[in-house]
Enzyme design. Structure first.
Site, short mmCIF file in Angstrom:
data_model
loop_
_atom_site.label_atom_id
_atom_site.label_comp_id
_atom_site.label_asym_id
_atom_site.label_seq_id
_atom_site.Cartn_x
_atom_site.Cartn_y
_atom_site.Cartn_z
N GLY A 156 0.78 -1.23 0.00
CA GLY A 156 0.00 0.00 0.00
C GLY A 156 0.81 1.28 0.00
N LYS A 159 4.14 1.30 -4.54
CA LYS A 159 5.16 0.75 -5.44
C LYS A 159 4.65 0.68 -6.88
CE LYS A 159 5.50 -3.05 -3.07
NZ LYS A 159 4.57 -2.70 -1.95
N ASP A 177 4.54 -6.83 -8.35
CA ASP A 177 4.06 -7.60 -7.19
C ASP A 177 5.03 -8.70 -6.77
OD1 ASP A 177 2.17 -8.05 -5.13
OD2 ASP A 177 1.49 -9.83 -6.20
#
Length: 324
Positions: A156, A159, A177
């Site tokens: 959160g 990035k 991710d």
């Protein structure tokens, strides 16, 4: 061996099974391949049974000069060492004695239309990739000015949004991710995306987007060598942040490889994409032997010596600002 066979077919190496499906559960432990050579005349002193054995035109032609009993004897001796697999190149016909010996020792025999040199070159690289030490890290990998930059930080913190800004500024997404890193002997840490989420990003409020579909093939790349880590973290007024650029101890070790790391606090008013661009440019300069922080420090120390010629020369660690 099954995984290696599947990977060969996926990459167009046209590896086809000859005979029965035996020995596919055998583990391949080394990326190197071996041409039996002297082993075919009974000299096993420099034989490498841990490697996949490759029979090219030379080996098949030589076996054709031997009698059936001689072929059976030497090939049984070769297969008795439990080699991982045997590959016959150039679509050459595998001798019956080779197939029989492999069957009796549960060894898979494959055929390929490629010439021996080409097959060994491509397969060695493929096996190096399959057998390379691997780590999967949470972050985003982006190619910024040719520098592989991995953006890390708590969930959160922004990035993916930062990576999207970089893509909009002309840089290229590698992975979002989950970043899979493989340690290749001659290349270092190579990062790429997990296949399921390749070229995709998750943007909170928008959901999953396909970067290649939105911005074109120039906005993505399949893999990139990791050279710099930018660790985003929430601003902490009590924490120490490097303000001079002279802190040489900011590295993270991944799979035994030290990677330069920059800790960047996130607070309103900071344009993170521009900061990452500057970090990448600074990394390029350092690779060329230009260290701006060290130059500044040397100039500062020189001015101090000029102002106080009788003072002893500074010793100890590089200058470091106070956190107060």
């Amino acid at each position: 061996m099954q995984e290696a066979w599947d990977a060969c077919r996926e990459r167009g190496l046209s590896l086809e099974l000859l005979g029965e499906a035996r020995g596919l559960s055998t583990q391949v432990r080394v990326p190197d391949l071996h041409r039996p050579g002297l082993a075919l005349v009974g000299h096993f002193y420099h034989h490498h049974p841990e490697r996949i054995q490759v029979f090219g035109e030379t080996e098949i032609t030589f076996l054709g000069t031997r009698s059936s009993d001689e072929r059976a004897e030497v090939l049984n001796a070769l297969c008795a060492d439990r080699v991982p697999a045997i590959v016959v190149t150039r679509d050459l016909a595998a001798p019956t004695e080779l197939l029989d010996a492999a069957k009796s020792h549960d060894i898979a025999v494959f055929g390929t239309p490629f010439d021996t040199g080409t097959f060994i070159r491509h397969t060695t690289r493929l096996l190096e990739d399959l057998l390379a030490p691997t780590a999967v890290l949470h972050g985003v990998l982006v190619d910024v000015f040719g520098v592989g930059v991995m953006i890390t930080g708590p969930s959160g913190i922004g990035k993916s949004e930062c990576a999207l800004e970089l893509v909009l500024r002309g840089h290229r997404l590698v992975a979002d991710d989950m970043v899979e890193l493989k340690l290749r002997p001659r290349e270092g840490l190579i990062g790429r995306s997990m296949e399921l989420i390749k070229h995709h990003m998750e943007i909170r409020g928008l959901g999953i987007i396909n970067v290649q579909d939105l911005f074109g093939v120039a906005a993505v790349r399949d893999q990139k060598r990791l050279e710099l880590i930018v660790a985003l973290e929430h601003w902490n007024p009590d924490a120490y942040y490097d303000r001079l650029g002279s802190d040489d101890e900011q590295v993270r070790v991944i799979l035994g490889v030290p990677v330069d790391e920059a800790r960047v606090p996130v607070r309103p008013g900071r344009t993170l994409s521009e900061i990452i661009e500057v970090a990448a440019r600074n990394r390029i300069l350092k690779a060329r032997g230009v260290d701006s922080a060290k130059r500044f420090q040397d100039r500062l120390l020189e001015e101090i010596r000029r102002a106080s010629p009788d003072a002893p020369p500074p010793t100890g660690t590089p200058l470091r600002e106070s956190s107060e």
